[in-house]
Scaffold this active site. Structure first.
Site, mmCIF file in Angstrom:
data_model
loop_
_atom_site.group_PDB
_atom_site.id
_atom_site.type_symbol
_atom_site.label_atom_id
_atom_site.label_comp_id
_atom_site.label_asym_id
_atom_site.label_seq_id
_atom_site.Cartn_x
_atom_site.Cartn_y
_atom_site.Cartn_z
ATOM 1 C CB CYS A 1 -0.921 0.083 1.349
ATOM 2 S SG CYS A 1 -1.440 1.522 1.829
ATOM 3 N N PRO A 2 0.559 2.249 -0.826
ATOM 4 C CG PRO A 2 0.760 4.529 -1.478
ATOM 5 C CD PRO A 2 1.380 3.459 -0.831
#
Lengths: 78, 130
Positions: free
Chosen positions: A16-17
């Site tokens: 993430c992201p």
């Protein structure tokens, strides 16, 4: 279910992201109705992609696990 | 979501401030949230020449190796901007640190507290501080 995607995003190995950002940028480069397939190994991606799709109004068609890989299909709605 | 505004203040150059701030900012921007990030005090270092490398160096030092699965900080910053995140630099910090335009990697709008209060406190934005 077998979904035919017009674009494939390989975000394996990234956390993430990155998977969501790549999905977002790729989906933007498609047309409404097009389907993007994302492969990710970030374990959060399964929940994240559902939240992201709900929030953005795009359609999450399918999420499945293939070993450590999460495969998601998202259809661009608008 | 659409129409909501998220204001993020980054006041530290520590990796645990900079990375989560940019991760939340970039992701929120892809979800239809208007995102503005204000870099102030040591956080402003991120925008200075060599600043990104400095933060990455601290991250590697803290981990004792390369961070796994995390994009380079420059990529994260570029992705955030590409997603529509607006970045601002704090005027007081620039003055206090004796910085000039040449100190910055790129040119960013410089603002003070009144702009922040007007847009985000009076405007009812959600505010996060890192």
């Amino acid at each position: 279910m077998r979904v035919k995607a017009s674009r494939i995003v390989d975000a394996r190995g990234y956390m993430c992201p990155y998977p969501i950002m790549l999905l977002s940028f790729t989906l933007k480069s498609t047309l409404p109705g097009d389907i993007v397939e994302v492969k990710a190994t970030d374990p959060a991606f399964e929940r994240d992609v559902a939240s992201w799709a709900e929030e953005t109004g795009n359609e999450l068609l399918e999420v499945r696990r293939e070993g450590d890989v999460i495969v998601a299909y998202v259809r661009r709605v608008k | 979501m659409g129409g909501e505004t998220l204001a993020i203040i980054v006041r530290s150059e520590r990796p645990e401030s900079v990375y989560p701030a940019l991760i939340i900012a970039s992701t929120a921007a892809t979800m239809g949230v208007n995102v503005e990030v204000f870099f102030t005090f040591w956080g402003l270092k991120v925008l200075l020449k060599g600043g990104v490398e400095e933060v990455e160096g601290k991250f590697r030092e803290a981990l004792g190796g390369e961070p796994k699965g995390v994009p380079p900080l420059k990529t994260l910053l570029d992705m955030a901007r590409q997603a529509g995140v607006k970045i601002y630099a704090c005027s007081t910090t620039i003055q206090a640190m004796g910085l000039g335009e040449g100190s910055f990697e790129e040119s960013y709008p410089v603002v003070g507290a009144a702009t922040f209060v007007h847009k985000h406190v009076s405007g009812g934005s959600r505010i996060l501080v890192f």
